[in-house]
Design a protein around this motif. Structure first.
Motif, mmCIF file in Angstrom:
data_model
loop_
_atom_site.group_PDB
_atom_site.id
_atom_site.type_symbol
_atom_site.label_atom_id
_atom_site.label_comp_id
_atom_site.label_asym_id
_atom_site.label_seq_id
_atom_site.Cartn_x
_atom_site.Cartn_y
_atom_site.Cartn_z
ATOM 1 N N GLY A 459 -5.077 -1.211 -6.066
ATOM 2 C CA GLY A 459 -4.880 0.192 -6.409
ATOM 3 C C GLY A 459 -6.206 0.937 -6.458
ATOM 4 N N LYS A 460 -6.352 1.960 -5.622
ATOM 5 C CA LYS A 460 -7.600 2.722 -5.558
ATOM 6 C C LYS A 460 -7.448 3.995 -6.385
ATOM 7 N N GLU A 461 -8.397 4.229 -7.275
ATOM 8 C CA GLU A 461 -8.337 5.402 -8.140
ATOM 9 C C GLU A 461 -8.439 6.670 -7.302
ATOM 10 N N ASP A 462 -7.555 7.631 -7.584
ATOM 11 C CA ASP A 462 -7.575 8.923 -6.899
ATOM 12 C C ASP A 462 -8.543 9.838 -7.645
ATOM 13 N N PRO A 463 -9.679 10.159 -7.042
ATOM 14 C CA PRO A 463 -10.688 10.945 -7.768
ATOM 15 C C PRO A 463 -10.209 12.339 -8.156
ATOM 16 N N SER A 464 -9.278 12.878 -7.424
ATOM 17 C CA SER A 464 -8.801 14.228 -7.728
ATOM 18 C C SER A 464 -7.679 14.227 -8.757
ATOM 19 N N ASN A 465 -7.120 13.049 -9.090
ATOM 20 C CA ASN A 465 -6.026 12.946 -10.055
ATOM 21 C C ASN A 465 -6.277 11.755 -10.970
ATOM 22 N N PRO A 466 -7.017 11.952 -12.052
ATOM 23 C CA PRO A 466 -7.287 10.831 -12.971
ATOM 24 C C PRO A 466 -5.985 10.189 -13.457
ATOM 25 N N GLY A 467 -5.972 8.861 -13.470
ATOM 26 C CA GLY A 467 -4.785 8.132 -13.893
ATOM 27 C C GLY A 467 -3.838 7.811 -12.761
ATOM 28 N N THR A 468 -4.118 8.335 -11.560
ATOM 29 C CA THR A 468 -3.279 8.064 -10.390
ATOM 30 C C THR A 468 -4.005 7.117 -9.443
ATOM 31 N N ARG A 469 -3.295 6.134 -8.953
ATOM 32 C CA ARG A 469 -3.850 5.187 -7.995
ATOM 33 C C ARG A 469 -3.093 5.272 -6.671
ATOM 34 N N THR A 470 -3.752 4.882 -5.601
ATOM 35 C CA THR A 470 -3.137 4.900 -4.275
ATOM 36 C C THR A 470 -3.336 3.550 -3.593
ATOM 37 N N ILE A 471 -2.380 3.201 -2.750
ATOM 38 C CA ILE A 471 -2.481 2.001 -1.923
ATOM 39 C C ILE A 471 -2.034 2.368 -0.520
ATOM 40 N N ASP A 472 -2.888 2.107 0.460
ATOM 41 C CA ASP A 472 -2.515 2.288 1.869
ATOM 42 C C ASP A 472 -2.221 0.911 2.449
ATOM 43 N N ILE A 473 -0.982 0.712 2.861
ATOM 44 C CA ILE A 473 -0.533 -0.588 3.368
ATOM 45 C C ILE A 473 -0.375 -0.510 4.877
ATOM 46 N N GLU A 474 -0.968 -1.450 5.581
ATOM 47 C CA GLU A 474 -0.861 -1.533 7.036
ATOM 48 C C GLU A 474 -0.196 -2.854 7.411
ATOM 49 N N MET A 475 0.898 -2.779 8.145
ATOM 50 C CA MET A 475 1.609 -3.970 8.629
ATOM 51 C C MET A 475 1.448 -4.036 10.142
ATOM 52 N N ARG A 476 0.818 -5.111 10.615
ATOM 53 C CA ARG A 476 0.493 -5.220 12.031
ATOM 54 C C ARG A 476 1.541 -6.046 12.781
ATOM 55 N N ASP A 477 1.488 -5.920 14.093
ATOM 56 C CA ASP A 477 2.491 -6.572 14.935
ATOM 57 C C ASP A 477 2.442 -8.092 14.824
ATOM 58 N N ASP A 478 1.274 -8.659 14.503
ATOM 59 C CA ASP A 478 1.172 -10.121 14.405
ATOM 60 C C ASP A 478 1.647 -10.658 13.067
ATOM 61 N N GLY A 479 2.141 -9.777 12.175
ATOM 62 C CA GLY A 479 2.648 -10.216 10.881
ATOM 63 C C GLY A 479 1.661 -10.093 9.754
ATOM 64 N N SER A 480 0.424 -9.766 10.053
ATOM 65 C CA SER A 480 -0.578 -9.615 8.994
ATOM 66 C C SER A 480 -0.369 -8.298 8.259
ATOM 67 N N VAL A 481 -0.732 -8.311 6.948
ATOM 68 C CA VAL A 481 -0.556 -7.137 6.089
ATOM 69 C C VAL A 481 -1.857 -6.860 5.373
ATOM 70 N N PHE A 482 -2.291 -5.588 5.362
ATOM 71 C CA PHE A 482 -3.516 -5.167 4.705
ATOM 72 C C PHE A 482 -3.206 -4.099 3.662
ATOM 73 N N ALA A 483 -3.854 -4.170 2.519
ATOM 74 C CA ALA A 483 -3.721 -3.179 1.461
ATOM 75 C C ALA A 483 -5.102 -2.607 1.166
ATOM 76 N N ASN A 484 -5.275 -1.309 1.442
ATOM 77 C CA ASN A 484 -6.585 -0.658 1.297
ATOM 78 C C ASN A 484 -7.682 -1.452 2.006
ATOM 79 N N GLY A 485 -7.364 -1.966 3.203
ATOM 80 C CA GLY A 485 -8.339 -2.677 4.026
ATOM 81 C C GLY A 485 -8.471 -4.149 3.722
ATOM 82 N N GLN A 486 -7.833 -4.639 2.636
ATOM 83 C CA GLN A 486 -7.928 -6.059 2.287
ATOM 84 C C GLN A 486 -6.684 -6.790 2.795
#
Length: 489
Positions: A459-486
């Motif tokens: 969960g990445k802290e949203d600098p413009s909204n204290p107390g709010t976190r964001t997660i960007d999830i990427e699901m690739r064709d080979d089955g791998s999954v990334f969350a905020n680049g990890q």
């Protein structure tokens, strides 16, 4: 309105026969007599079969009389019985008997052959249900839904294609049920203040029976739509009896609902259902519970648009649902949160999905519907998702707020079982709610640690909204999954 022209009783009756036939009815006349400007039909039998059930009734008399100004006045018998029969889900025979009362009914038809308008006025309609027999068991169901102040019109055109435009208004509807069987005794009293219906059906081929094969009729150009508006609803009920162990069981309740509406449309392009519901409040008391169960909501909506015709090309779909201001009574909250740790503010839910899918078989074709619903059949699913767009997925409840949007597509390796795409998630209050649930003993410590670890790691802290976190999830064709680049999979 059609231009003024003379129309005869025989022409009006034939127009109704054509309408009944298109709707799947078999109509037979016991006797027909034409005397001057009056056509009298005796013992007219109607029968229709739909989805395993049969409806049949015999109208003792139908009288159609020319009024002298180019119109025809039709009057049906004030009262006649109706029989509904078929099979239950458990494959038992059932039979329901009712009596239909139409005192003072009158219909006036005008226009010309091929373009007729029927305007009706039914001061009251009463459906008196008698009994229902299931297998060898027979149960009395003394109820009589009553419709007061019924007016409307139906305009029909015919030729190579037929069309119908209709309107209907009921000023007041009431329904009562009073079952005084030994177990249980049931009383129900309800009302709806005003019902309005309007719609049209066009493009119906004269030689296509919509009841037998709706899919074929749609391919031939049939399209229809309709709208229903309902006024305030009020319902009260009570019951008393014993449960399967002989212990006493009773209850009572009230339900109220503000005006609501429903829209429906169907064509070869697809099926649409849309609706809006107003404020709802309900309270139910049931023995042996020591307190009433109550809940309410401010509003609700739904929007479903779905293709129904098979095609090699992907077709658009939509699913939307919202629920605003959901509340439950404090007595229910106190059962699992007596110290009021969780927020009891009204909950909200919003779902907005769109996308593309391939329809593999005609969904409304009876020849393919059995295969489509048989889970043992190969390729039983009647459609194949091509793209799912999450425009909005939002939940606000018990102090937490979660929102998500994104886009998913089938992967080459596993289709929608392992999709590829991206999701963006925003949330607040989740860690606090998890901690409170743990303190209440509703979550074990290991699950709390796992949730907190995931929030901290991804969960990445949203600098413009204290107390709010964001997660960007990427699901690739080979089955791998990334969350905020990890990579997490």
């Amino acid at each position: 309105m059609p231009a003024f022209a003379d129309v005869t009783p025989e022409q009006v009756w034939q127009n109704w026969l054509d309408y009944y036939k298109s709707a799947g009815y078999d109509v037979t006349e016991g006797n027909r007599e034409l005397a001057g400007d009056t056509l009298t039909l005796k013992d007219v039998a109607f029968a229709v079969e739909s989805e395993g059930s049969n409806v049949s009734f015999v109208v003792p008399q139908v009288e159609l009389q020319a009024t002298g100004d180019g119109k025809v006045r039709s009057v049906y018998s004030d009262e006649f019985p109706v029989l509904i029969s078929g099979k239950t889900a458990e494959d038992k025979d059932f039979e329901l008997t009712a009596n239909l009362s139409l005192p003072g009914n009158e219909m006036t038809s005008s226009g010309e052959v091929g373009d007729l308008t029927h305007e009706y006025d039914y001061p009251s309609i009463v459906v008196s249900l008698d009994k229902i027999r299931t297998g060898s068991e027979e149960v009395a169901i003394p109820t009589n839904p009553t419709f007061i102040g019924n007016t409307g019109s139906l305009r029909s055109t015919s030729g190579d294609e037929s069309s119908w435009d209709y309107t209907h208004k009921t000023e007041d509807m009431t329904f009562k049920l009073n079952v005084q069987a030994e177990n249980p005794k049931v009383n129900l009293d309800g009302s709806i203040k005003g019902v309005e219906i309007a719609g049209k059906m066009a493009g119906a081929k004269a030689d296509v029976n919509m009841q037998d094969n709706l899919s074929a009729a749609l391919k031939e150009g049939l399209n229809m739509d309709g709208k229903l508006n309902m006024g305030d609803l009020a319902l009260t009920f009570d019951f008393a009896g014993t449960d399967e162990n002989g212990a006493p069981q009773s209850g009572s309740g009230t339900v109220s609902a503000a005006p609501s509406d429903l829209f429906f449309a169907m064509s070869s392009e697809g099926l649409t259902y849309q609706g809006n519901g107003g404020k709802v409040a309900a309270e139910v008391t049931m023995m042996p519970l020591p307190f009433p169960i109550s809940y309410g909501m401010e509003s609700s909506t739904f929007d479903m648009q779905f293709p129904v015709s098979a095609s090699d090309d992907a077709q658009p779909f939509k699913f939307g649902y919202s629920l605003a201001g959901l509340t439950i009574g404090d007595q229910i909250w106190d059962m699992f949160d007596p110290t009021k740790q969780l927020s009891r503010d009204p909950a909200n839910l919003e779902i907005d999905l769109t996308g593309q899918l391939k329809v593999l078989r005609d969904l409304l074709d009876p020849a393919t519907s059995a295969a489509a619903t048989d889970p043992t059949a190969p390729d039983a699913a009647p459609f194949e998702p091509v793209e799912i767009v999450i425009n909005q997925l939002a939940l606000k409840a018990i102090g937490a707020n979660i929102e998500a949007n994104g886009k998913l597509e089938p992967s080459e390796a596993a289709g929608m079982d392992q999709p590829q795409g991206n999701l963006h998630v925003r949330f607040s209050g989740v860690a606090e709610v998890v901690q409170k649930l743990a303190q209440m003993g509703l979550l074990p410590p290991d699950q709390v640690m796992a949730v907190n670890a995931m929030i901290g790691a991804f969960g990445k802290e949203d600098p413009s909204n204290p107390g709010t976190r964001t997660i960007d999830i990427e699901m690739r064709d080979d089955g791998s999954v990334f969350a905020n680049g990890q990579q997490v999979q």
